[in-house]
Write an enzyme that holds these catalytic residues in place. Structure first.
Site, short mmCIF file in Angstrom:
data_model
loop_
_atom_site.label_atom_id
_atom_site.label_comp_id
_atom_site.label_asym_id
_atom_site.label_seq_id
_atom_site.Cartn_x
_atom_site.Cartn_y
_atom_site.Cartn_z
N GLY A 70 0.85 -1.20 0.00
CA GLY A 70 0.00 0.00 0.00
C GLY A 70 0.87 1.24 0.00
CB ALA A 71 3.80 2.14 -2.01
N GLY A 98 3.33 5.30 3.15
CA GLY A 98 4.04 4.06 2.85
C GLY A 98 5.25 4.32 1.97
CB ALA A 117 3.45 11.66 3.58
CE LYS A 140 -1.82 9.49 13.69
NZ LYS A 140 -1.41 8.72 12.57
CG ASN A 177 -3.16 18.39 9.48
OD1 ASN A 177 -4.04 18.29 8.62
ND2 ASN A 177 -2.34 17.40 9.76
CB SER A 237 -4.54 10.82 5.19
OG SER A 237 -5.20 10.61 6.41
O1 KPL Z 1 -2.40 10.84 10.57
C1 KPL Z 1 -2.55 11.91 10.07
C2 KPL Z 1 -3.31 11.93 8.79
O2 KPL Z 1 -3.19 12.87 8.02
O3 KPL Z 1 -4.03 10.96 8.56
C3 KPL Z 1 -2.11 13.18 10.77
C4 KPL Z 1 -1.34 12.80 12.01
C5 KPL Z 1 -3.31 13.97 11.14
C6 KPL Z 1 -1.17 13.99 9.95
O4 KPL Z 1 -1.76 14.65 8.91
#
Ligand code: KPL
Length: 309
Positions: free
Chosen positions: A17-18, A22, A137, A187, A205, A255
């Site tokens: 799952g790159a 990843g 990322a 998390k 964010n 994400s």
């Molecule tokens: O896990 C993340 C995501 O984007 O899914 C965070 C920690 C909020 C970083 O963007």
């Protein structure tokens, strides 16, 4: 099975799952390991022809191998699962027949319950470990990722020392958890606050850390903590301040925000959706989280994504 003292490295690492995160793990790990990224055709072709360029907290082009599927698993292989949470079962079902006794699978995704799904598919004989990451990322385009550094935490197991050593040697700051359930939940709360708000508002964010949004952020956290406590989880007293501080460090699009902007399905069912589900189980009201789930599903609907897919 290999003992940690006998061997402190993996012969092979697959990133199953790159996507954005990843690919960053694969790139950095390829500095000292035999790594294959497993991803979509366009990304795979670009990585194989031009390499994988990571910008942001590093600025480098890497040349890991890339394939669209895993065809063979050598001895002493680590598989890092970084698919979207909803793709976990299908991804590991595809490799089940190739697994060896000594294969380790590290589940490094957002969300709650992913490792249980993987364990259910792979069975009790496969070593499945849970991990979390605070790295962020953004997937710019095939072969190009922007990256914000963070920390990886892995569950304690017979493979954890090897994983931590392998990761740390490649610049991926990694520690072994003394309570992975607590860490996964902490998390989860971060994601329940940041991901839907940024996806609905289409902002980075750190942009949700405003006074105007404070009552919403803190109500999301309050509901998550109440449900988490009912599940036996302990949280730090200053969780609200910690999350505000953590979110204000991230200048990336989450994400979920990236998924919504690209018209893709989100991980909402594994984040705020889990809080709502567990809230029902414990008789706890989770109205704000439920509203967020509905709003994100509306956006997914606008993107033409059927919930039955
Ligand atoms: O896990 C993340 C995501 O984007 O899914 C965070 C920690 C909020 C970083 O963007």
């Amino acid at each position: 099975m290999f003992l940690e003292s006998e061997s402190m490295s993996f012969n092979k690492i697959f990133i199953l799952g790159a996507g954005a995160i990843g690919s960053v793990y694969g790139a950095l790990l390829s500095k000292r390991n035999d790594v294959t990224l497993v991803g979509n055709k366009k990304h795979v072709e670009t990585v194989n022809s031009k390499g994988l360029t990571i910008t942001g907290d590093i600025n480098e082009t890497f040349h890991p191998r890339a394939e669209t599927e895993i065809r063979e698993i050598p001895e002493k292989t680590l598989i890092i699962l970084t698919t979207k949470a909803y793709d976990s079962a299908a991804a590991v079902r595809g490799i089940k027949r190739l697994l060896r006794e000594d294969t380790a699978v590290l589940v490094l995704q957002n969300g709650l319950g992913n490792e249980d799904v993987v364990r259910q598919v792979l069975g009790a004989n496969t070593k499945v470990l849970r991990g979390i990451t605070t790295m962020a990322a953004e997937f710019f385009e095939a072969g190009k990722i922007r990256f914000w550094n963070g920390e990886t935490t892995v569950e304690k197991s017979e493979h954890s020392e090897t994983i931590a050593k392998t990761f740390n040697q490649c610049g991926l700051k990694t520690k072994i958890s003394d309570d992975i359930k607590r860490d996964v939940w902490n998390k989860l709360v971060v994601n329940c606050v940041i991901n839907p708000l940024t996806a609905i508002l289409k902002v980075r964010n750190n942009q949700i850390i405003t006074d105007s949004l404070k009552p919403i952020r803190h109500e999301i956290i309050r509901e998550c903590v109440e449900v988490g406590k009912a599940e036996g989880i302990t949280f730090p007293d200053d969780l609200e301040e910690r999350i505000d501080k953590e979110a204000s460090k991230y200048t990336n699009f989450s994400s979920m925000c990236q998924d919504v902007m690209k018209g893709k399905r989100t991980e909402i069912d594994f984040l705020n959706g889990k809080i709502v589900e567990l809230g029902k189980k414990h008789g706890i009201q989770t109205k704000v989280n439920a509203v967020l789930v509905h709003l994100i599903k509306f956006l997914e609907g606008e993107n033409g994504i059927s919930r039955r897919n």
